[in-house]
Design a protein around this motif. Structure first.
Motif, PDB file in Angstrom:
ATOM      1  N   ARG A  24       0.833  -1.207   0.000  1.00 18.51           N
ATOM      2  CA  ARG A  24       0.000   0.000   0.000  1.00 18.51           C
ATOM      3  C   ARG A  24       0.871   1.263   0.000  1.00 18.51           C
ATOM      4  NH1 ARG A  24      -1.925   3.883   2.754  1.00 18.51           N
ATOM      5  NH2 ARG A  24      -0.669   3.364   4.582  1.00 18.51           N
ATOM      6  N   GLU A  25       1.900   1.248   0.826  1.00 18.52           N
ATOM      7  CA  GLU A  25       2.795   2.410   0.894  1.00 18.52           C
ATOM      8  C   GLU A  25       3.503   2.654  -0.432  1.00 18.52           C
ATOM      9  OE1 GLU A  25       5.559   2.135   4.161  1.00 18.52           O
ATOM     10  OE2 GLU A  25       3.887   2.065   5.592  1.00 18.52           O
ATOM     11  N   LEU A  26       3.976   1.577  -1.044  1.00 17.09           N
ATOM     12  CA  LEU A  26       4.691   1.734  -2.316  1.00 17.09           C
ATOM     13  C   LEU A  26       3.759   2.271  -3.404  1.00 17.09           C
ATOM     14  CD1 LEU A  26       7.280   1.384  -3.995  1.00 17.09           C
ATOM     15  CD2 LEU A  26       6.538  -0.959  -4.502  1.00 17.09           C
ATOM     16  N   VAL A  27       2.546   1.714  -3.480  1.00 14.68           N
ATOM     17  CA  VAL A  27       1.588   2.169  -4.494  1.00 14.68           C
ATOM     18  C   VAL A  27       1.234   3.633  -4.272  1.00 14.68           C
ATOM     19  CG1 VAL A  27      -0.783   1.935  -5.343  1.00 14.68           C
ATOM     20  CG2 VAL A  27       0.598  -0.115  -4.965  1.00 14.68           C
ATOM     21  N   GLU A  28       1.046   3.983  -3.009  1.00 15.80           N
ATOM     22  CA  GLU A  28       0.671   5.362  -2.715  1.00 15.80           C
ATOM     23  C   GLU A  28       1.763   6.343  -3.113  1.00 15.80           C
ATOM     24  OE1 GLU A  28      -1.515   6.148   1.216  1.00 15.80           O
ATOM     25  OE2 GLU A  28      -2.685   5.143  -0.358  1.00 15.80           O
ATOM     26  N   TRP A  29       2.998   5.892  -3.018  1.00 11.54           N
ATOM     27  CA  TRP A  29       4.129   6.729  -3.427  1.00 11.54           C
ATOM     28  C   TRP A  29       4.254   6.751  -4.958  1.00 11.54           C
ATOM     29  CZ3 TRP A  29       8.731   5.449  -5.984  1.00 11.54           C
ATOM     30  CH2 TRP A  29       9.692   6.479  -6.007  1.00 11.54           C
ATOM     31  N   ALA A  30       4.113   5.567  -5.596  1.00 12.14           N
ATOM     32  CA  ALA A  30       4.452   5.446  -7.022  1.00 12.14           C
ATOM     33  C   ALA A  30       3.340   5.905  -7.968  1.00 12.14           C
ATOM     34  CB  ALA A  30       4.815   3.978  -7.347  1.00 12.14           C
ATOM     35  N   LEU A  31       2.101   5.669  -7.605  1.00 17.18           N
ATOM     36  CA  LEU A  31       1.011   5.943  -8.559  1.00 17.18           C
ATOM     37  C   LEU A  31       0.923   7.428  -8.943  1.00 17.18           C
ATOM     38  CD1 LEU A  31      -1.242   4.749 -10.295  1.00 17.18           C
ATOM     39  CD2 LEU A  31      -2.714   4.692  -8.270  1.00 17.18           C
ATOM     40  N   PRO A  32       1.002   8.359  -7.996  1.00 15.53           N
ATOM     41  CA  PRO A  32       0.970   9.779  -8.402  1.00 15.53           C
ATOM     42  C   PRO A  32       2.156  10.151  -9.303  1.00 15.53           C
ATOM     43  CG  PRO A  32       0.683   9.567  -6.013  1.00 15.53           C
ATOM     44  CD  PRO A  32       1.047   8.207  -6.521  1.00 15.53           C
ATOM     45  N   ILE A  33       3.310   9.542  -9.061  1.00 12.37           N
ATOM     46  CA  ILE A  33       4.480   9.819  -9.917  1.00 12.37           C
ATOM     47  C   ILE A  33       4.190   9.335 -11.330  1.00 12.37           C
ATOM     48  CG2 ILE A  33       6.902   9.163 -10.348  1.00 12.37           C
ATOM     49  CD1 ILE A  33       7.279   9.112  -7.295  1.00 12.37           C
ATOM     50  N   GLN A  34       3.623   8.132 -11.447  1.00 13.53           N
ATOM     51  CA  GLN A  34       3.315   7.594 -12.780  1.00 13.53           C
ATOM     52  C   GLN A  34       2.246   8.427 -13.484  1.00 13.53           C
ATOM     53  OE1 GLN A  34       5.233   5.658 -14.162  1.00 13.53           O
ATOM     54  NE2 GLN A  34       6.356   4.993 -12.366  1.00 13.53           N
ATOM     55  N   ARG A  35       1.274   8.894 -12.721  1.00 15.58           N
ATOM     56  CA  ARG A  35       0.254   9.766 -13.333  1.00 15.58           C
ATOM     57  C   ARG A  35       0.902  11.050 -13.839  1.00 15.58           C
ATOM     58  NH1 ARG A  35      -3.928   8.460  -8.857  1.00 15.58           N
ATOM     59  NH2 ARG A  35      -5.100   6.749  -9.818  1.00 15.58           N
ATOM     60  N   GLY A  36       1.856  11.557 -13.076  1.00 13.69           N
ATOM     61  CA  GLY A  36       2.582  12.757 -13.492  1.00 13.69           C
ATOM     62  C   GLY A  36       3.387  12.508 -14.764  1.00 13.69           C
ATOM     63  N   HIS A  37       4.025  11.326 -14.855  1.00 12.14           N
ATOM     64  CA  HIS A  37       4.778  10.974 -16.072  1.00 12.14           C
ATOM     65  C   HIS A  37       3.838  10.953 -17.276  1.00 12.14           C
ATOM     66  CE1 HIS A  37       8.191   8.608 -13.808  1.00 12.14           C
ATOM     67  NE2 HIS A  37       8.196   9.898 -13.562  1.00 12.14           N
ATOM     68  N   PHE A  38       2.698  10.287 -17.106  1.00 17.68           N
ATOM     69  CA  PHE A  38       1.748  10.159 -18.219  1.00 17.68           C
ATOM     70  C   PHE A  38       1.257  11.539 -18.671  1.00 17.68           C
ATOM     71  CE2 PHE A  38      -2.692   9.599 -19.714  1.00 17.68           C
ATOM     72  CZ  PHE A  38      -2.387   8.975 -20.914  1.00 17.68           C
ATOM     73  N   ALA A  39       0.884  12.374 -17.694  1.00 14.77           N
ATOM     74  CA  ALA A  39       0.397  13.716 -18.045  1.00 14.77           C
ATOM     75  C   ALA A  39       1.497  14.507 -18.746  1.00 14.77           C
ATOM     76  CB  ALA A  39      -0.066  14.443 -16.779  1.00 14.77           C
ATOM     77  N   GLY A  40       2.725  14.385 -18.255  1.00 18.58           N
ATOM     78  CA  GLY A  40       3.840  15.143 -18.824  1.00 18.58           C
ATOM     79  C   GLY A  40       4.160  14.735 -20.253  1.00 18.58           C
ATOM     80  N   VAL A  41       4.224  13.434 -20.509  1.00 17.58           N
ATOM     81  CA  VAL A  41       4.583  13.006 -21.878  1.00 17.58           C
ATOM     82  C   VAL A  41       3.439  13.267 -22.857  1.00 17.58           C
ATOM     83  CG1 VAL A  41       6.369  11.349 -21.185  1.00 17.58           C
ATOM     84  CG2 VAL A  41       4.016  10.541 -21.472  1.00 17.58           C
ATOM     85  N   THR A  42       2.195  13.206 -22.358  1.00 20.59           N
ATOM     86  CA  THR A  42       1.061  13.550 -23.227  1.00 20.59           C
ATOM     87  C   THR A  42       1.163  15.015 -23.627  1.00 20.59           C
ATOM     88  OG1 THR A  42      -0.319  11.951 -22.053  1.00 20.59           O
ATOM     89  CG2 THR A  42      -1.460  13.552 -23.422  1.00 20.59           C
ATOM     90  N   GLU A  43       1.424  15.860 -22.632  1.00 14.81           N
ATOM     91  CA  GLU A  43       1.530  17.289 -22.894  1.00 14.81           C
ATOM     92  C   GLU A  43       2.662  17.588 -23.886  1.00 14.81           C
ATOM     93  OE1 GLU A  43       1.640  19.634 -19.211  1.00 14.81           O
ATOM     94  OE2 GLU A  43       2.807  21.104 -20.355  1.00 14.81           O
ATOM     95  N   THR A  44       3.808  16.950 -23.689  1.00 12.76           N
ATOM     96  CA  THR A  44       4.939  17.200 -24.592  1.00 12.76           C
ATOM     97  C   THR A  44       4.635  16.688 -26.000  1.00 12.76           C
ATOM     98  OG1 THR A  44       6.452  17.069 -22.727  1.00 12.76           O
ATOM     99  CG2 THR A  44       7.433  16.891 -24.915  1.00 12.76           C
ATOM    100  N   SER A  45       3.994  15.515 -26.114  1.00 18.05           N
ATOM    101  CA  SER A  45       3.593  15.019 -27.444  1.00 18.05           C
ATOM    102  C   SER A  45       2.771  16.064 -28.174  1.00 18.05           C
ATOM    103  CB  SER A  45       2.710  13.771 -27.346  1.00 18.05           C
ATOM    104  OG  SER A  45       3.433  12.679 -26.889  1.00 18.05           O
ATOM    105  N   LEU A  46       1.799  16.629 -27.452  1.00 18.00           N
ATOM    106  CA  LEU A  46       0.894  17.588 -28.100  1.00 18.00           C
ATOM    107  C   LEU A  46       1.610  18.883 -28.442  1.00 18.00           C
ATOM    108  CD1 LEU A  46      -2.401  16.918 -26.108  1.00 18.00           C
ATOM    109  CD2 LEU A  46      -1.553  15.839 -28.201  1.00 18.00           C
TER     110      LEU A  46
END
Ligand SMILES: [Fe+2]
Length: 164
Positions: free
Chosen positions: A130-152
C-alpha cells in the motif's frame, strides 16, 4: 521456483515496466536532445524517478520470504516483451515526437498496472505494498500527463502538410 500469488506477480510486472521506462527515457533523450533540448531535463528526472521506483520495488520483492527471485524473474519475462515493442516502434526513422508517443503508451501502461496492483492489494491488505503504491502511482500519473503534454506540444509545432 516458488509459486507467485497474483499480487506478487503484479509486483514483478510493475518492476519490469519501470525498468523498461528507464530504457525508453534514455532512448527518447537521444531522439530529442538535438532538436528539443528543452525536454531533456524532464526526461532525466523521469529516468531518476523510475530508477528510484525500481529500487523500492526490488526491496519490497526481497521482503516476500523466499520469493524475491521468482518475482524478479517475472519482471525479466515482461522485460523482453517491452524491449521488443520499443525497438519495433522506435526504428531508425523515429523522431522526438515518435519518442514521446511511445512514452505515452509506456506511461499509460505503468499507470494501468499500478492501479491494478492497488486494487489487488485492497483485498490482500499488505501495508508495504500500500505504501509503495501510494508513493508510485501519483508519480506515474505525473509521467503520463507530462509526456502527453509534450507530445501535443511537439505535434503543434509540426507542419501537417510536410511529407512524412
Ligand atoms: Fe513512468
Amino acid at each position: 521456483m516458488a509459486e507467485l500469488t497474483k499480487l506478487e506477480a503484479k509486483l514483478g510486472e510493475v518492476t519490469e515496466l519501470v525498468k523498461a521506462a528507464q530504457a525508453a527515457t534514455k532512448k527518447v533523450i537521444t531522439l530529442a536532445k538535438e532538436e528539443h533540448p528543452e525536454v531533456v531535463s524532464r526526461l532525466e528526472q523521469m529516468h531518476e524517478e523510475a530508477a528510484e521506483t525500481e529500487r523500492r520495488c526490488t526491496d519490497l520483492a526481497g521482503s516476500f520470504e523466499g520469493k524475491r527471485t521468482a518475482i524478479l524473474e517475472e519482471a525479466q519475462a515482461t522485460k523482453s516483451k517491452g524491449g521488443e515493442m520499443m525497438s519495433t516502434y522506435l526504428d531508425e526513422d523515429a523522431d522526438a515526437l515518435d519518442g514521446f508517443e511511445f512514452l505515452t503508451m509506456a506511461e499509460a501502461g505503468e499507470v494501468g498496472h499500478w492501479s491494478v496492483l492497488k486494487t489487488l492489494n485492497e483485498k490482500a491488505g499488505s501495508e508495504p505494498v500500500r505504501e509503495l503504491v501510494e508513493w508510485a502511482l501519483p508519480i506515474q500519473r505525473g509521467h503520463f500527463a507530462g509526456v502527453t503534454e509534450t507530445s501535443l506540444k511537439l505535434a503543434s509545432e509540426e507542419d501537417p502538410d510536410e511529407p512524412a
